[in-house]
Motif scaffolding. Sequence first.
Motif, short mmCIF file in Angstrom:
data_model
loop_
_atom_site.label_atom_id
_atom_site.label_comp_id
_atom_site.label_asym_id
_atom_site.label_seq_id
_atom_site.Cartn_x
_atom_site.Cartn_y
_atom_site.Cartn_z
N THR A 78 0.83 -1.21 0.00
CA THR A 78 0.00 0.00 0.00
C THR A 78 0.86 1.25 0.00
O THR A 78 0.59 2.20 -0.73
N LEU A 79 1.90 1.25 0.82
CA LEU A 79 2.80 2.41 0.85
C LEU A 79 3.47 2.63 -0.50
O LEU A 79 3.61 3.77 -0.95
N ASN A 80 3.91 1.56 -1.15
CA ASN A 80 4.54 1.69 -2.47
C ASN A 80 3.56 2.27 -3.48
O ASN A 80 3.93 3.11 -4.31
N HIS A 81 2.32 1.82 -3.44
CA HIS A 81 1.30 2.32 -4.36
C HIS A 81 1.04 3.81 -4.12
O HIS A 81 0.99 4.60 -5.06
N LEU A 82 0.89 4.17 -2.85
CA LEU A 82 0.65 5.57 -2.51
C LEU A 82 1.85 6.44 -2.91
O LEU A 82 1.68 7.55 -3.43
N ALA A 83 3.05 5.93 -2.67
CA ALA A 83 4.25 6.70 -3.01
C ALA A 83 4.34 6.94 -4.51
O ALA A 83 4.70 8.04 -4.95
N ALA A 84 3.98 5.95 -5.30
CA ALA A 84 4.02 6.12 -6.76
C ALA A 84 3.02 7.18 -7.21
O ALA A 84 3.34 8.04 -8.05
N LEU A 107 -5.38 13.55 -4.62
CA LEU A 107 -4.39 13.86 -3.60
C LEU A 107 -5.02 13.83 -2.21
O LEU A 107 -4.44 13.29 -1.25
N LYS A 108 -6.21 14.35 -2.09
CA LYS A 108 -6.91 14.34 -0.80
C LYS A 108 -7.25 12.91 -0.38
O LYS A 108 -7.08 12.53 0.78
N HIS A 113 -5.73 7.90 2.81
CA HIS A 113 -5.21 6.53 2.86
C HIS A 113 -3.93 6.44 3.68
O HIS A 113 -3.73 5.47 4.42
N VAL A 114 -3.08 7.44 3.56
CA VAL A 114 -1.84 7.45 4.33
C VAL A 114 -2.15 7.51 5.82
O VAL A 114 -1.56 6.78 6.63
N LYS A 115 -3.11 8.35 6.20
CA LYS A 115 -3.48 8.46 7.61
C LYS A 115 -4.07 7.15 8.12
O LYS A 115 -3.74 6.70 9.22
N ALA A 118 -1.31 4.62 8.58
CA ALA A 118 -0.52 4.90 9.78
C ALA A 118 -1.23 4.36 11.01
O ALA A 118 -0.60 3.78 11.91
N ILE A 119 -2.55 4.51 11.06
CA ILE A 119 -3.33 3.99 12.20
C ILE A 119 -3.26 2.47 12.23
O ILE A 119 -3.08 1.86 13.29
N GLU A 120 -3.40 1.82 11.05
CA GLU A 120 -3.33 0.36 10.98
C GLU A 120 -1.97 -0.16 11.45
O GLU A 120 -1.88 -1.15 12.17
N ILE A 121 -0.91 0.52 11.02
CA ILE A 121 0.44 0.10 11.40
C ILE A 121 0.63 0.23 12.91
O ILE A 121 1.16 -0.67 13.56
N LYS A 122 0.16 1.34 13.48
CA LYS A 122 0.27 1.53 14.92
C LYS A 122 -0.49 0.46 15.68
O LYS A 122 -0.01 -0.09 16.67
N SER A 123 -1.71 0.14 15.21
CA SER A 123 -2.50 -0.89 15.90
C SER A 123 -1.87 -2.27 15.75
O SER A 123 -1.96 -3.11 16.65
N TYR A 124 -1.21 -2.52 14.61
CA TYR A 124 -0.54 -3.81 14.41
C TYR A 124 0.64 -3.96 15.35
O TYR A 124 0.90 -5.03 15.86
#
Length: 126
Positions: A78-84, A107-108, A113-115, A118-124
């Motif tokens: 997901t991060l790679n997709h968003l970064a592209a 962009l919005k 999606h980035v936010k 970030a929440i999913e990663i923190k909860s993981y």
Amino acid sequence: MEGSEDNKKGKGGRPPKAVKRNQLMAIKCTLFERRAIEAKAGSVGLTVSEYLREMGLTGKIDRRNRALPKEVLGFTATLNHLAANLNQLAKKRNQGDELSPLERAELKVQSGHVKELAIEIKSYLL
């Protein structure tokens, strides 16, 4: 042939691997043996190919060389997709082009999606 060097310069994508696995080996086994091999490969987090290759070369499986959990791989994808996507928008903006209303909306959405990610990663991690 001088133009071929120019084509390589702007080429993107994944760089080629140093060692390419392009040789195919087939084995014959019973359905029971196949299921057993697949189960053992899955239990150590490897594909059947990785499992058989490791067993054939070393005779054992080092459990420390396991693949990352599926959740972590999903976050990375997901991060790679968003970064592209963000990189494409930034490139356009840096070239002096204005973003269209559709691109601004995208962009919005990407920012949201980035936010969420970030929440999913923190909860993981907790």
